[in-house]
Structure formats: structure tokens, C-alpha cells
Design an enzyme around this catalytic site. Structure first.
Site: not given
Length: 252
Positions: A142, A146
């Protein structure tokens, strides 16, 4: 017409959801909730969910786990259906979500993408066939903003596989601190954070002289937004209960 409130309206996902709804004729955004109340669409944004002047049919939540208590309190007191798409909840919060579903319609999943839910189904099928003959590893990637790791989706995939295998497996998150061989009954989960990666998940089944990898890659956040809006339209007017993407796919 389904009237929707976006919780986390000024976040990246909130804005994408707003743009997705704008192009549909079966739903509309009537309000937003966010600490940043700057207006960018044809609806007002309020600092707290309790400040909403008009009750929506459904709230789509892409805010933060810390907002869950106020959100559930509002939905329970008003009978409002809710789509919970935020990740990073602890076990206590997940139990609170399940308890709320006894009184109101709650759509809760770790990933709103249709493709990811298909990946989950394929991973379960692979686990049924390969069983204890293959080692199982999950790799998720990600963007560098995040916060939670491993991702909620990685946990969802691991749980689905583990349930298929009678919950015999343990999850391993950190190998560098363990100077030992890999255990047979474990699922390894690994996280990469970097750049602007929207979301990539690989489920790896590693056997003797062969490896099977199931993969999903999201090119933009819109896939999650579309899924969230579909969930909101699906759950509107339904009876109390806990709903997920599998039911949406099955019943529509």
C-alpha cells in the site's frame, strides 16, 4: 432514491465517493461529516455526526476507527443503516459493530472491491485443494500514508483461508526476530509501504517444486468507492443484520 451521508467526506476516499455518486441516478449525497467542514460539493459538511440536521437513509463511513463509537451511537439512536469501510479496528470495535447489527442494517467488510472478494473465494478454493501440502504466505502493498499493517484485506484473506482449514493455522507477522524454521501450520503476512500504491495483494501457495500465486491489484481508489456506493444502495431499507460483499453479489 437513497439519501447518503459520507463520514470522512473531506478525505481522499470521501471525495471519490462523492464523485461516483454524482454520476448515478439511484442515490444522492445529502450531507457529509468531517473535522474539516470545508464545502466542495452541493451538500454541507458537519463536524460531528450528531450535528446532522436531516437523517440519511445510509451513512458510508471512510473516516477513522476513533469515530466508530459516535457513529454507532447515532445510527442506533436513529435507526440509520451504515456501510463501514474504514479499516484498522481492534477486536473490541469489531464486536461493537457486530452487536450494532442486531438492531440496524450494517454492511461491514475489510475491502469493498468486487475483485478482492473474488480473490478471497479463489484463495479458499485453493486452500481446500492444497490443504497442508503447501505453505501459505500473504503479501500486501500500500501507499506510504497507510497507517495500519497488515492491511484489513490481508487479514480478511488469512481468516477466510484459516476458516477453510478448520482454524488450525497461526499468523506470523515478523520473521526477523525468530531464528527458526517455518512452522507448517502458519500463514505468513508481510506488508510493504511505499509511494502511491493503491493496493496490491498476493496469496502465495508454495509447495514442493511449484508455487501458485493469486493476485489482485487496484489501479485507483474508485474501485473501493463504487463498491461502497453499491453497498449503500443494497443495504437501504433492509432489516437489521450484518451484511458483506458476498451477500451483495449473491442477492443482486
Amino acid at each position: 432514491m437513497v439519501n447518503i451521508t459520507i463520514c470522512g467526506a473531506n478525505g481522499k476516499m470521501g471525495r471519490v465517493i462523492s464523485s461516483v455518486i454524482k454520476d448515478r441516478d439511484d442515490c444522492a449525497v445529502i450531507s457529509g461529516v468531517d473535522l474539516n467542514t470545508e464545502k466542495y460539493g452541493d451538500f454541507d459538511i458537519y463536524g460531528k455526526v450528531k450535528d446532522l440536521p436531516v437523517k440519511p437513509d445510509v451513512i458510508i463511513d471512510y473516516s477513522h476507527p476513533s469515530c466508530l463509537s459516535d457513529l454507532l451511537e447515532y445510527c442506533l439512536s436513529t435507526g440509520t443503516a451504515v456501510v463501514i469501510a474504514t479499516t484498522g479496528y481492534n477486536e473490541e470495535q469489531i464486536e461493537a459493530i457486530k452487536k450494532a447489527a442486531e438492531q440496524i442494517p450494517v454492511f461491514f467488510t475489510f475491502n469493498m472491491s468486487l475483485g478482492i472478494n473474488l480473490l478471497c473465494k479463489l484463495a479458499k478454493t485453493a486452500a481446500e485443494i492444497l490443504g497442508g501440502q503447501f505453505d501459505i504466505e500473504i503479501l500486501e502493498k500500500h501507499h506510504n500514508q497507510k497507517i495500519d499493517a497488515p492491511s484489513g484485506t490481508a487479514i480478511m484473506l488469512a481468516n477466510a483461508i484459516n476458516e477453510t482449514l478448520d482454524n488450525k493455522y497461526q499468523y506470523t507477522y515478523d520473521r526477523h526476530s525468530q531464528r527458526k524454521k517455518r512452522e507448517k501450520n502458519e500463514i505468513g503476512m508481510h506488508s510493504i509501504r511505499g509511494g502511491t500504491i493503491v493496493g496490491e495483494h498476493d496469496v502465495i501457495f508454495a509447495g514442493r517444486d511449484e508455487v501458485i500465486t493469486l493476485s489482485h491489484s487496484a489501479a485507483s481508489k474508485e474501485v473501493f468507492a463504487v463498491g461502497s456506493v453499491n453497498a449503500a444502495v443494497f443495504i437501504s431499507g433492509r432489516k437489521a443484520g450484518l451484511y458483506d460483499m458476498a451477500e451483495l453479489i449473491e442477492k443482486t
